[in-house]
Design a protein around this motif. Structure first.
Motif, PDB file in Angstrom:
ATOM      1  N   PHE A   1       0.836  -1.405  -0.071  1.00  0.00           N
ATOM      2  CA  PHE A   1      -0.216  -0.008   0.003  1.00  0.00           C
ATOM      3  C   PHE A   1       0.888   1.266   0.049  1.00  0.00           C
ATOM      4  CE2 PHE A   1      -1.590   3.133   3.019  1.00  0.00           C
ATOM      5  CZ  PHE A   1      -2.672   3.770   2.153  1.00  0.00           C
ATOM      6  N   ILE A   2       1.861   1.325   0.859  1.00  0.00           N
ATOM      7  CA  ILE A   2       2.952   2.290   1.020  1.00  0.00           C
ATOM      8  C   ILE A   2       3.425   2.811  -0.482  1.00  0.00           C
ATOM      9  CG2 ILE A   2       4.757   3.378   2.230  1.00  0.00           C
ATOM     10  CD1 ILE A   2       3.859   1.794   4.427  1.00  0.00           C
ATOM     11  N   LEU A   3       4.189   1.608  -0.875  1.00  0.00           N
ATOM     12  CA  LEU A   3       4.747   1.864  -2.222  1.00  0.00           C
ATOM     13  C   LEU A   3       3.756   2.464  -3.483  1.00  0.00           C
ATOM     14  CD1 LEU A   3       7.102  -1.427  -2.094  1.00  0.00           C
ATOM     15  CD2 LEU A   3       7.579   0.958  -2.058  1.00  0.00           C
ATOM     16  N   LEU A   4       2.513   1.686  -3.290  1.00  0.00           N
ATOM     17  CA  LEU A   4       1.730   2.141  -4.545  1.00  0.00           C
ATOM     18  C   LEU A   4       1.187   3.571  -4.307  1.00  0.00           C
ATOM     19  CD1 LEU A   4      -0.067  -1.291  -5.129  1.00  0.00           C
ATOM     20  CD2 LEU A   4       1.436  -0.065  -6.795  1.00  0.00           C
ATOM     21  N   MET A   5       0.945   4.018  -2.980  1.00  0.00           N
ATOM     22  CA  MET A   5       0.459   5.133  -2.906  1.00  0.00           C
ATOM     23  C   MET A   5       1.691   6.411  -3.302  1.00  0.00           C
ATOM     24  SD  MET A   5      -2.538   5.210  -2.040  1.00  0.00           S
ATOM     25  CE  MET A   5      -2.821   3.645  -2.875  1.00  0.00           C
TER      26      MET A   5
ATOM     27  N   MET B   1      -5.117   4.175  -9.905  1.00  0.00           N
ATOM     28  CA  MET B   1      -4.222   3.047  -9.125  1.00  0.00           C
ATOM     29  C   MET B   1      -4.767   3.584  -7.598  1.00  0.00           C
ATOM     30  SD  MET B   1      -0.542   2.109  -9.542  1.00  0.00           S
ATOM     31  CE  MET B   1      -0.790   1.921 -11.470  1.00  0.00           C
ATOM     32  N   ARG B   2      -4.533   4.812  -7.160  1.00  0.00           N
ATOM     33  CA  ARG B   2      -4.579   5.177  -5.793  1.00  0.00           C
ATOM     34  C   ARG B   2      -6.095   4.682  -5.169  1.00  0.00           C
ATOM     35  NH1 ARG B   2      -1.433  10.121  -6.996  1.00  0.00           N
ATOM     36  NH2 ARG B   2       0.391   9.589  -5.641  1.00  0.00           N
ATOM     37  N   TRP B   3      -6.939   4.837  -6.148  1.00  0.00           N
ATOM     38  CA  TRP B   3      -8.385   4.653  -5.655  1.00  0.00           C
ATOM     39  C   TRP B   3      -8.493   2.885  -5.377  1.00  0.00           C
ATOM     40  CZ3 TRP B   3     -12.352   6.760  -3.519  1.00  0.00           C
ATOM     41  CH2 TRP B   3     -12.499   8.185  -3.902  1.00  0.00           C
ATOM     42  N   VAL B   4      -7.983   2.322  -6.560  1.00  0.00           N
ATOM     43  CA  VAL B   4      -7.992   0.747  -6.343  1.00  0.00           C
ATOM     44  C   VAL B   4      -7.376   0.270  -5.187  1.00  0.00           C
ATOM     45  CG1 VAL B   4      -7.270  -1.363  -7.796  1.00  0.00           C
ATOM     46  CG2 VAL B   4      -8.253   0.520  -8.779  1.00  0.00           C
ATOM     47  N   PHE B   5      -6.176   0.677  -4.970  1.00  0.00           N
ATOM     48  CA  PHE B   5      -5.557   0.357  -3.735  1.00  0.00           C
ATOM     49  C   PHE B   5      -5.706   0.818  -2.355  1.00  0.00           C
ATOM     50  CE2 PHE B   5      -3.037  -1.291  -7.447  1.00  0.00           C
ATOM     51  CZ  PHE B   5      -2.773  -2.635  -7.117  1.00  0.00           C
TER      52      PHE B   5
ATOM     53  N   VAL C   1     -16.852   4.346 -10.943  1.00  0.00           N
ATOM     54  CA  VAL C   1     -15.935   3.149 -10.912  1.00  0.00           C
ATOM     55  C   VAL C   1     -15.004   2.705 -10.301  1.00  0.00           C
ATOM     56  CG1 VAL C   1     -14.790   1.529 -12.838  1.00  0.00           C
ATOM     57  CG2 VAL C   1     -16.795   3.153 -13.657  1.00  0.00           C
ATOM     58  N   TRP C   2     -14.099   3.760 -10.066  1.00  0.00           N
ATOM     59  CA  TRP C   2     -12.863   3.526  -9.259  1.00  0.00           C
ATOM     60  C   TRP C   2     -13.222   3.597  -7.715  1.00  0.00           C
ATOM     61  CZ3 TRP C   2      -9.780   1.371 -12.351  1.00  0.00           C
ATOM     62  CH2 TRP C   2      -9.860   1.958 -13.920  1.00  0.00           C
ATOM     63  N   MET C   3     -14.077   4.245  -7.369  1.00  0.00           N
ATOM     64  CA  MET C   3     -14.479   4.245  -5.979  1.00  0.00           C
ATOM     65  C   MET C   3     -15.180   3.012  -5.411  1.00  0.00           C
ATOM     66  SD  MET C   3     -16.767   7.742  -6.013  1.00  0.00           S
ATOM     67  CE  MET C   3     -17.540   7.524  -4.364  1.00  0.00           C
TER      68      MET C   3
END
Length: 450
Positions: free
Chosen positions: A333-337, A361-365, A418-420
């Motif tokens: 989570f930290i890396l992707l944010m 991507m931020r929404w998905v993870f 969609v992303w939410m």
């Protein structure tokens, strides 16, 4: 890496055993995920961003057919783990033979149907406009290799049920490495385009199958089959089906999700949004590899000890697996944010795609740290042979929550809706899984131990 036998699953310390089981599984998933990731990067840079979208159209179809093999493998391997735990080797052998027979019957039939209705299937999954032609090229060639992939998935789960995670790791690494080498040769050097990408994938499946066949014919496997084991046994088939249906239903829902997502995103944002989803989807496969590895490592441990009636060890395996998986999910989570833009630029130079994908991507993870409970909880019920709760919990995220959300929220929030849907469905499914897992532990494991 230390050798692990079926007997060790009931004797070694849980934390040590989970590491021994999960590390090879994680490495195998990592290499497989890297293959998908790098394959997408190669395709994006050497063929174009439309090719990424085209492959994303085909994957849910081919993976669903291959998931027939995986579902039969997972369902049968749950039986095999418990049979080995109870020292019932004949049942383990009969189950394995039935798995192979069922996988061949179902996957070959599905491939024939898939090729017969290729155009309609591709269109249904969002292969429209400029995406259709490259998607059809990839689809037709890859489907030839799908029965081999199904047998590989089946064999991999059985190898792990035997307590041989190192060989299961090799089985996942071999097709991944060979696919990347073939990608470079067929796409970059020989300039075969989508044909090259498709044949590289298909040939890699065949290479993996050859390795798995060698394993079961060699001295490394404890399961030595005779022709009598391939004859279908109704009671075993029913048990494989009830447990395997969990995995098949999950993949079916994944394929339906792709169908909805590709069509909804194409209508809302065109090829750019479909490509963004394809990139995010690759990261979902890749970034969570250590969490999936813990889940795969947990399955035979829980199944074996449940079959051996070691309920304290079963409880310990649940707690340890959730703890380890949650820590790893938080790191992901930290890396992707922090680095979504850099990740997107790895896949494409398309300015519009690079602009849109990081936010998606931020929404998905967004709630990745909590998914460990959902994954381990659903896997537990499958490991101990309780098909109904395993099915319901497995379907809860995408089937009960995500698909309804992506049909409702875009009406109010457009593409953002969609992303939410991703984090909302993750939270809801985790709450449901936590409730049922806690109830099961109190009613079954604690009550049987006292």
């Amino acid at each position: 890496m230390a050798k692990v036998s079926a007997k060790d699953l009931g004797e070694q310390p849980i934390s040590k055993l989970l590491v021994k089981q999960a590390v090879p599984a994680s490495i195998g998933i990592l290499v497989m995920s890297l293959n998908i990731l790098v394959d997408t990067i190669f395709v994006g840079h050497w063929i174009g961003s439309i090719a990424i979208a085209a492959i994303n159209i085909v994957l849910p179809v081919s993976f669903f057919i291959a998931a027939l093999g995986m579902s039969i493998g997972v369902g049968g391997s749950s039986i095999i783990s418990r049979a080995l735990g109870a020292s019932n080797y004949e049942k383990a052998l009969k189950t394995f033979g039935n798995q192979i027979t069922l996988a061949l019957l179902f996957t070959v039939s599905m491939v024939v149907l898939g090729l017969a209705y290729a155009d309609n299937i591709i269109m249904s999954f969002g292969g429209k406009g400029a995406i259709f032609d490259p998607a059809k090229i990839y689809y037709q060639i890859v489907l030839y290799g799908v029965p081999f992939l199904a047998l590989c998935m089946l064999g991999n789960t059985v190898i792990r049920a035997e307590g041989k995670p190192k060989f299961a790791m090799y089985a996942m690494m071999i097709p991944s490495v060979s696919n990347l080498i073939l990608d470079y040769i067929l796409i970059n050097l020989l300039d075969f385009g989508m044909y090259g990408a498709a044949w590289a994938t298909t040939i890699s499946y065949v290479i993996c199958f050859i390795f798995i066949l060698w394993f079961f014919l060699s001295k490394h496997s404890e399961l030595k089959l005779n022709f009598i084991h391939f004859g279908l046994n109704l009671s075993i088939v029913k048990e494989i089906g009830s447990l395997g249906f969990v995995t098949l239903a999950r993949q079916a829902v994944v394929s339906i999700t792709y169908l909805f997502m590709n069509n909804i995103l194409f209508d809302l944002g065109g090829e750019t949004s479909v490509t963004a989803y394809a990139i995010v989807g690759r990261m979902l496969m890749f970034a969570l590899f250590p969490v999936f590895g813990i889940t795969q490592g947990f399955l035979p441990i829980a199944g074996f000890n449940y079959g051996a009636r070691n309920y304290d060890r079963v409880r310990e395996s649940i707690n340890t697996a959730i703890k380890y998986a949650a820590v790893l999910a938080t790191l992901v989570f930290i890396l992707l944010m922090m680095f979504p833009e850099a990740i997107t630029k790895m896949f494409t130079t398309d300015v519009e795609v690079i602009k849109q994908t990081p936010s998606d991507m931020r929404w998905v993870f967004a709630v990745t740290p909590i998914i460990a409970l959902q994954l381990i909880g659903a896997a537990y019920f499958q490991a101990i042979g309780k098909a109904t709760p395993a099915l319901l919990l497995t379907l809860s995220r995408q089937g009960f929550f995500f698909i309804p959300l992506i049909l409702i929220l875009p009406k109010f929030y457009g593409e953002l809706g969609v992303w939410m849907s991703f984090p909302i469905s993750d939270v809801l499914s985790t709450l449901v899984t936590g409730y049922f897992l806690n109830r099961e532990i109190r009613r079954e494991l604690i009550a049987k131990t006292v």
